[in-house]
Design a protein around this motif. Sequence first.
Motif, PDB file in Angstrom:
ATOM      1  N   LYS A 260     -15.219 -26.832  48.455  1.00  0.00           N
ATOM      2  CA  LYS A 260     -14.634 -27.153  49.622  1.00  0.00           C
ATOM      3  C   LYS A 260     -15.335 -28.311  50.320  1.00  0.00           C
ATOM      4  CE  LYS A 260     -11.592 -23.216  50.684  1.00  0.00           C
ATOM      5  NZ  LYS A 260     -11.049 -22.391  51.539  1.00  0.00           N
ATOM      6  N   ASP A 261     -16.762 -27.994  50.222  1.00  0.00           N
ATOM      7  CA  ASP A 261     -17.613 -29.177  50.953  1.00  0.00           C
ATOM      8  C   ASP A 261     -17.774 -30.214  50.086  1.00  0.00           C
ATOM      9  OD1 ASP A 261     -18.398 -27.318  53.022  1.00  0.00           O
ATOM     10  OD2 ASP A 261     -20.253 -26.609  52.253  1.00  0.00           O
ATOM     11  N   LEU A 262     -17.604 -30.289  48.701  1.00  0.00           N
ATOM     12  CA  LEU A 262     -17.494 -31.418  47.938  1.00  0.00           C
ATOM     13  C   LEU A 262     -16.407 -32.141  48.278  1.00  0.00           C
ATOM     14  CD1 LEU A 262     -18.626 -33.157  45.776  1.00  0.00           C
ATOM     15  CD2 LEU A 262     -17.702 -31.716  43.976  1.00  0.00           C
ATOM     16  N   ALA A 263     -15.171 -31.506  48.073  1.00  0.00           N
ATOM     17  CA  ALA A 263     -13.781 -32.231  48.554  1.00  0.00           C
ATOM     18  C   ALA A 263     -13.687 -32.908  49.915  1.00  0.00           C
ATOM     19  CB  ALA A 263     -12.616 -31.277  48.361  1.00  0.00           C
ATOM     20  N   LEU A 264     -14.454 -31.983  50.744  1.00  0.00           N
ATOM     21  CA  LEU A 264     -14.498 -32.759  52.124  1.00  0.00           C
ATOM     22  C   LEU A 264     -15.394 -33.999  52.206  1.00  0.00           C
ATOM     23  CD1 LEU A 264     -15.670 -30.866  55.417  1.00  0.00           C
ATOM     24  CD2 LEU A 264     -16.662 -33.042  54.632  1.00  0.00           C
ATOM     25  N   LEU A 265     -16.725 -34.205  51.431  1.00  0.00           N
ATOM     26  CA  LEU A 265     -17.360 -35.227  51.468  1.00  0.00           C
ATOM     27  C   LEU A 265     -16.685 -36.342  50.449  1.00  0.00           C
ATOM     28  CD1 LEU A 265     -21.056 -33.593  50.644  1.00  0.00           C
ATOM     29  CD2 LEU A 265     -20.425 -34.788  52.463  1.00  0.00           C
ATOM     30  N   ILE A 266     -16.018 -36.100  49.674  1.00  0.00           N
ATOM     31  CA  ILE A 266     -15.174 -37.187  48.949  1.00  0.00           C
ATOM     32  C   ILE A 266     -13.900 -37.819  49.775  1.00  0.00           C
ATOM     33  CG2 ILE A 266     -13.731 -37.492  46.897  1.00  0.00           C
ATOM     34  CD1 ILE A 266     -15.566 -35.564  45.432  1.00  0.00           C
ATOM     35  N   ARG A 267     -13.348 -37.077  50.359  1.00  0.00           N
ATOM     36  CA  ARG A 267     -12.449 -37.289  51.287  1.00  0.00           C
ATOM     37  C   ARG A 267     -12.655 -38.077  52.168  1.00  0.00           C
ATOM     38  NH1 ARG A 267     -10.636 -31.916  50.969  1.00  0.00           N
ATOM     39  NH2 ARG A 267     -11.338 -31.315  53.217  1.00  0.00           N
ATOM     40  N   ALA A 268     -14.081 -37.609  52.921  1.00  0.00           N
ATOM     41  CA  ALA A 268     -14.436 -38.456  54.155  1.00  0.00           C
ATOM     42  C   ALA A 268     -14.967 -39.567  53.894  1.00  0.00           C
ATOM     43  CB  ALA A 268     -15.272 -37.576  55.207  1.00  0.00           C
ATOM     44  N   GLY A 269     -15.337 -39.886  52.608  1.00  0.00           N
ATOM     45  CA  GLY A 269     -15.776 -41.111  52.180  1.00  0.00           C
ATOM     46  C   GLY A 269     -17.496 -41.272  52.316  1.00  0.00           C
ATOM     47  N   ALA A 270     -18.128 -42.108  51.811  1.00  0.00           N
ATOM     48  CA  ALA A 270     -19.641 -42.319  51.789  1.00  0.00           C
ATOM     49  C   ALA A 270     -20.256 -42.889  52.883  1.00  0.00           C
ATOM     50  CB  ALA A 270     -20.076 -42.802  50.563  1.00  0.00           C
ATOM     51  N   LEU A 271     -21.338 -42.613  53.336  1.00  0.00           N
ATOM     52  CA  LEU A 271     -22.071 -43.125  54.395  1.00  0.00           C
ATOM     53  C   LEU A 271     -22.492 -44.409  53.824  1.00  0.00           C
ATOM     54  CD1 LEU A 271     -24.038 -40.148  55.932  1.00  0.00           C
ATOM     55  CD2 LEU A 271     -22.021 -41.230  56.975  1.00  0.00           C
ATOM     56  N   PRO A 272     -22.585 -45.484  54.615  1.00  0.00           N
ATOM     57  CA  PRO A 272     -23.020 -46.744  54.108  1.00  0.00           C
ATOM     58  C   PRO A 272     -24.585 -46.870  53.794  1.00  0.00           C
ATOM     59  CG  PRO A 272     -22.290 -46.877  56.243  1.00  0.00           C
ATOM     60  CD  PRO A 272     -21.976 -45.550  55.906  1.00  0.00           C
ATOM     61  N   VAL A 273     -25.204 -45.976  54.675  1.00  0.00           N
ATOM     62  CA  VAL A 273     -26.708 -45.793  54.505  1.00  0.00           C
ATOM     63  C   VAL A 273     -27.055 -44.483  54.385  1.00  0.00           C
ATOM     64  CG1 VAL A 273     -27.167 -48.138  55.483  1.00  0.00           C
ATOM     65  CG2 VAL A 273     -27.105 -46.207  56.869  1.00  0.00           C
ATOM     66  N   PRO A 274     -28.409 -43.907  54.345  1.00  0.00           N
ATOM     67  CA  PRO A 274     -28.716 -42.775  54.321  1.00  0.00           C
ATOM     68  C   PRO A 274     -28.960 -42.512  55.915  1.00  0.00           C
ATOM     69  CG  PRO A 274     -30.109 -43.793  52.651  1.00  0.00           C
ATOM     70  CD  PRO A 274     -29.422 -44.861  53.435  1.00  0.00           C
ATOM     71  N   VAL A 275     -28.984 -41.152  56.478  1.00  0.00           N
ATOM     72  CA  VAL A 275     -29.399 -40.878  57.669  1.00  0.00           C
ATOM     73  C   VAL A 275     -30.405 -39.691  57.738  1.00  0.00           C
ATOM     74  CG1 VAL A 275     -27.117 -41.597  58.687  1.00  0.00           C
ATOM     75  CG2 VAL A 275     -27.295 -39.262  57.759  1.00  0.00           C
ATOM     76  N   GLU A 276     -31.251 -39.736  58.538  1.00  0.00           N
ATOM     77  CA  GLU A 276     -32.270 -38.732  58.844  1.00  0.00           C
ATOM     78  C   GLU A 276     -32.124 -38.028  60.156  1.00  0.00           C
ATOM     79  OE1 GLU A 276     -36.854 -39.090  59.918  1.00  0.00           O
ATOM     80  OE2 GLU A 276     -36.187 -40.340  58.211  1.00  0.00           O
ATOM     81  N   VAL A 277     -32.431 -36.708  60.113  1.00  0.00           N
ATOM     82  CA  VAL A 277     -32.058 -35.954  61.274  1.00  0.00           C
ATOM     83  C   VAL A 277     -33.464 -36.162  62.115  1.00  0.00           C
ATOM     84  CG1 VAL A 277     -31.997 -33.504  62.214  1.00  0.00           C
ATOM     85  CG2 VAL A 277     -31.003 -34.229  60.120  1.00  0.00           C
ATOM     86  N   VAL A 278     -33.237 -36.563  63.520  1.00  0.00           N
ATOM     87  CA  VAL A 278     -34.280 -36.944  64.384  1.00  0.00           C
ATOM     88  C   VAL A 278     -34.664 -35.655  65.258  1.00  0.00           C
ATOM     89  CG1 VAL A 278     -34.971 -38.306  66.142  1.00  0.00           C
ATOM     90  CG2 VAL A 278     -33.712 -39.441  64.511  1.00  0.00           C
TER      91      VAL A 278
END
Length: 817
Positions: A260-278
């Motif tokens: 379900k998480d993988l399907a969610l990520l594919i549906r929502a689309g890819a982030l244009p750049v990586p993100v880091e938790v501040v």
Amino acid sequence: MKRGFGWRVFLSVVVLAGAAFLVFTEPIRLGLDLRGGTQIVLEAQDTEERTVNEDTVSRTLEVMRRRVDQLGVSEPTIQESGDRRIIIELPGVSDPDEALEVIGRTAQLTFHPVLGLADPEDEDSGREGRRGDRQRDEGGQDEDQDVLELPDEDGQRIRLDEARLTGDAVGDAQAIVNTQVGAQWQVSISFRGDGGDRWAEVTGEAACEPVGSPQRRVAIVLDREVLSSPQVDEGIECDVGIPPGGDTVITGDFTESEAKDLALLIRAGALPVPVEVVEQRTIGPTLGDAAIDASVQAALIGGLLTILYVIAYYRALGVLAAIALLAYGLISYAVLLAIGATLTLPGIAGFVLAIGMAVDANVLIFERGKEEFVEGRRLRTALSRGFDKAWSAIADSNATTVLAAIILFFFASGAVRGFGLTLVVGVAASMFSAILITRVLVDLATRVRALESRPNLFGMNVGGRLRNYLKEHPFDIMSRSRIWFGLSLALLALAVAGLVSRGLNFGLEFTGGRLIEYSTAQEVDLDELRSELAGAGFPRAVVQESGSGNVSVRAADVSDTEDEAIAQAVEAVGGSAEVVRDEFIGPTIGDELRRSALIALGLGLGVQLIFLAFRFRWTYGASAVMAMFHDLIILVGIFAWLGKDIDGVFVAALLTVIGYSINDSVVIFDRIREQRRLRSREAVAVVTNDACLQTIPRTINTGMGALFILFALYFLGGETLTDFAFALIVGILAGTYSSVFAAAPLVVAFENFADRKQPAASARSARTPAPKSASSQASTPKASASAGASTSGSSGSKRKGGKSKKRSGKKPARRGR
């Protein structure tokens, strides 16, 4: 009759028992404004291919918003912060680390042809992969160094060609169970645009390789990790591949949550750049305890006043309606618990509208019962017919509201989506309580002989003077339609002038502003700080506990001078005010959210127009929508003249006004339709005028029931709910006026226009003599005002004589007690 009564009693008891069980066993999930939650601050990172800029951050924010919505978190807050940061606030998240694992992944999904196995002498087994040789010419030189080597799902390293498709080509992805392989979870993918053709090309090339060859495989890679590299099925033809629309699945040793998480990520689309938790921290509610307590007290006082008014007007029926309203509150609260909804201020707005509709349903039933009683029917029969005759108006008015709410839920997001959900729940519960529970209580009460023989105890004669006065002195509303249209145009012109000259004062949620976090010497009482900031000129500043002991203040358009005023207010409460963080934050209601809300609103209005045209005629639907726009423009114009903030609270109020305006118009339209069926020979203006006069008691009582609650919220609910209550007060007054003096005259105008479009039919109707009947004799204004009642059955000896005439040759009917 007895059987139907038994089923109603049984169903009521079961539903109330289930609701009580949920209320006592399940806790309610409160939103950020009521309880607080988890705050995650992410920072977009530069890559070799892309540098973070405003467009990149905006795209990243919208992908994050889609992921959070897909994650099932209700009422999140997502906004830009500074040049490259994004603040995500999640209410009711029990495991923020798990949520972060999903929403923070880059999710670069790519599809690669497999070139073969990696060189076994290559000992580089890092998960990041490496670039390897594609093939060498006779001189030993690389033709292409851009080949990716990664371990496959079994740990064996494979060489991958460049990506032929990315996640942008994916249309949808769903987690499904393959029951043929031991109930294994997998992800089914469909492509959009030319993605299906490109996928057919890739799989067609692979299908030309021998079965069992590594080159017959296609690797599906997420974030440089091979999820699956399946062989193309033997049944796929060479150079044909899997055709567009064919089944494509990602297989692997997925658990249900992983799929379900993988399907969610594919549906929502890819982030244009990586993100880091501040940072990741717990934050307090945006509404203080004092504001919440004041709001609850105001709602209780307003609800009590409403109940007392209903009891004073309807006597015993009012008591039964009050019990049904309490049952409504119990049921709707239990449904929210059952579906795990998050309750926020916009959600409460939906319940305010639903409470008004619950009161309205009871008022409609009781008023129709009174009309039947005046006709000469027994109390029990009159009330039973009142339920039957009120059903059409209740069903139509609630249906229009539910249709719009469903559209808002599926096509909008954020607070607007939460409003739609709670409104659907509230309307369903209000209909159940009014139609089923109220009816059970009324049936039980009228079965008691001592009560049934005392109609005054049920308020059957209350309001009789008003009804009689309107019958004897009918006010001709329709003949003065030019006056009402002129007044409406003047109000609209005044509202538009305010919009043009003053403009709208968009609040923090639309414009963004400053976020300043302070560290103080002593613990800060947030309610006291809110009062200090209100005195310093920041009544709508958002104050929250941030981290361990810090306090954050969010406000729009803060200048350096105002910055000092905020710091002084913090010092006055906390002893000192050391700035820990000071940065610009973007709006929580961004362009995408506004666009989705407007699309949802437009679809909702379109669906309502179609429904009204289907249930009535296009003339009714157009009139209702025009009256609704009349109310909205007046409301927005008043806020422009007064310089009040346009924020999320106002949006909730605006949606509530839309629902109330449409609901009010539909109730009058239902009476017009009923009267036109009974009096088809009379002019539409006469029938419409009488219908408006007949619904005046309902209009007054419904409006009073809602205004009691709203005035209590306005005077006692604190700063947060003042503008919300004010907007609803204006909206209800405007809606009540427009339903009678705008929507109804518009129906007459449109109907006359439609009749003029059919002159031949009209001429034939004019030449056809009307049959002499009781209903056709009511041609004067006085007579027509009561024609709807007289045609459905006369009182006293006329009705008795009519019955004896029909029963000629038979025994006379036995009269009831």
